[in-house]
Design an enzyme around this catalytic site. Structure first.
Site, PDB file in Angstrom:
ATOM      1  N   CYS A 110      15.988  77.238  64.336  1.00 61.51           N
ATOM      2  CA  CYS A 110      15.322  78.144  65.262  1.00 61.51           C
ATOM      3  C   CYS A 110      13.815  77.904  65.284  1.00 61.51           C
ATOM      4  O   CYS A 110      13.241  77.397  64.324  1.00 61.51           O
ATOM      5  CB  CYS A 110      15.605  79.595  64.866  1.00 61.51           C
ATOM      6  SG  CYS A 110      17.342  80.057  64.922  1.00 61.51           S
ATOM      7  N   HIS A 131      17.328  76.918  58.398  1.00 61.15           N
ATOM      8  CA  HIS A 131      16.609  78.014  59.038  1.00 61.15           C
ATOM      9  C   HIS A 131      15.203  77.569  59.437  1.00 61.15           C
ATOM     10  O   HIS A 131      14.494  76.924  58.655  1.00 61.15           O
ATOM     11  CB  HIS A 131      16.483  79.214  58.097  1.00 61.15           C
ATOM     12  CG  HIS A 131      17.699  80.077  58.038  1.00 61.15           C
ATOM     13  ND1 HIS A 131      18.286  80.620  59.161  1.00 61.15           N
ATOM     14  CD2 HIS A 131      18.456  80.502  56.976  1.00 61.15           C
ATOM     15  CE1 HIS A 131      19.346  81.334  58.806  1.00 61.15           C
ATOM     16  NE2 HIS A 131      19.470  81.281  57.490  1.00 61.15           N
TER      17      HIS A 131
END
Length: 326
Positions: free
Chosen positions: A163, A100
C-alpha cells in the site's frame, strides 16, 4: 550477505523480499498470508525470461524454517547494500518488496503531500492508538541505498507490492495520472470503516482473502518531470502496486500486483514500458471488477476500486516508450 555474485562481464543480481508478519502483527490481524509466494514467482520470471542465475538471487522471508534470512530492518538494509556493492556500468539489479506499506509525516518539507512512504519490516510492532508502526524503511533511504549508489549505465528495476507505494523509491512519476479516471478512483481505507471494513477486505471466494490494505488514505503527491533521458544517469525504474494515496490487495496466493506484473511479462516479454504499465493496469482492473462482483453477490457493500499501478523513473517520459528489460 551470501548468494550474490557477478555474472560474466556484467552482474545480474536480485534481492526479493516477502513479509507475512506472522510473529509481529498477528495480534492486530495484520498478517499477509501469501506474501512469501511473491519472491519466488518473480524469481522464476527473472531466471526464465531474463537470464538471471538462481545463485545471484537473494530471497528474504519471515518464515519459521530458518532457511532464509529474516527481513528485519537491519537485514534488509544490509542486503540492499550488498545488492549494489561495487556496481559497474552495464550491471543489472532487481529489488522487490511485498508486505505492508505505510506513510509517516515528513519532517524536512521535501514531500508535497507532507508524508514519506515507508516499507514496514518484519521486526515491527504496531500501536493501535496512534495507528503507527515502530520499524520501517523510508522512501528516502530506499533511494539513498539503491539509486544513488549506481553509476551511469547501470540498470535497476524496483517492484513494490504494498500500500501507499507510488513513490516508495522517492523517484519522480513518469507522467501525472488523472485521479478521476474510471479505472483508478482512490481506494477507501479500511480505517474509515473500523474493524468491520478491515474484515470485509479479507473476503474473496478465490482465496484472495488477506487484508493487503491498511493505514489511512491520503492524496498522493504529483511529481514534476524528471531529468532528461540523455542525462548521465543510471537506468532506474520503479513499479508500484498503487498510488501513494491508495491501498492494494492480495491473498494466500500472493500479491495481486505481483501476479499481474509477472503475468503481463509472460504474456508478452517484448512490451515497452508504456505497454507493460497499461497491461498491468488492465489486469488489476479486471481482477478488482471480479472481486467486487463476488462481494456484491454476498451482499457486502464495501466499495472496492482498482489500485492504479505506477511507474516512476530517474529519466523523463522518453523512457516510457522504450522496451522494458530487467
Amino acid at each position: 550477505m551470501p548468494g550474490i555474485s557477478g555474472m560474466g562481464c556484467f552482474a545480474k543480481k536480485a534481492l526479493l523480499i516477502g513479509i507475512e508478519y506472522a510473529s509481529s502483527l498477528r495480534e492486530h490481524d495484520q498478517t499477509l498470508p501469501g506474501a512469501h509466494k511473491d519472491p519466488f514467482l518473480l524469481r522464476d520470471v527473472l531466471i526464465e525470461r531474463y537470464g538471471y542465475r538462481n545463485e545471484d538471487i537473494v530471497i528474504l522471508i519471515d518464515d519459521e524454517s530458518g532457511r532464509y534470512v529474516r527481513p528485519t530492518r537491519d537485514n534488509i538494509i544490509a542486503a540492499m547494500n550488498d545488492l549494489v556493492l561495487d556496481p559497474r556500468p552495464g550491471d543489472h539489479f532487481v529489488f522487490s518488496f511485498s508486505g505492508h506499506g505505510a506513510q509517516t509525516p515528513n519532517d524536512d518539507g521535501a514531500e508535497d503531500d507532507g508524508y514519506d512512504e515507508t516499507l514496514v519490516t518484519a521486526d515491527t510492532s504496531y500501536d493501535p492508538t496512534s495507528e503507527t508502526y515502530s520499524r520501517y524503511i523510508k522512501d528516502d533511504l530506499v533511494r539513498q541505498l539503491l539509486v544513488d549508489a549506481l553509476p551511469p549505465g547501470a540498470r535497476l528495476v524496483m517492484i513494490f507490492d504494498c500500500c501507499h507505494s507510488g513513490t516508495a523509491s522517492d523517484l519522480p512519476v513518469v507522467f501525472a495520472d488523472n485521479l478521476t479516471s474510471p479505472c483508478s478512483p482512490i481506494a477507501t481505507s479500511p480505517r474509515l470503516y473500523g474493524s468491520r471494513g478491515f474484515a470485509l477486505m479479507q473476503y474473496n471466494p478465490e482465496d484472495w482473502n488477506a487484508p493487503w490494505a491498511w493505514v489511512n488514505t491520503r492524496m498522493g503527491r504529483m511529481r514534476g518531470n524528471s531529468l532528461p533521458l540523455q542525462s548521465p544517469l543510471p537506468d532506474v525504474t520503479s513499479w508500484s502496486a498503487c498510488m501513494d494515496s491508495q491501498v492494494t490487495y492480495g491473498g494466500r496466493r500472493g500479491g495481486m500486483f505481483i501476479k499481474a506484473f509477472t503475468d503481463a511479462i509472460r504474456n508478452d516479454p517484448h512490451q515497452t514500458h508504456a505497454e507493460l504499465l497499461q497491461s498491468i493496469r488492465r489486469e488489476l482492473a479486471k481482477r478488482m471488477g471480479k472481486r467486487t462482483l463476488d462481494q456484491m453477490k454476498k451482499g457486502i457493500d464495501q466499495p472496492l476500486t482498482s489500485p492504479r499501478a505506477q511507474l516512476t523513473s530517474l529519466k523523463n517520459i522518453s523512457l516510457f516508450h522504450t522496451r522494458f528489460d530487467m
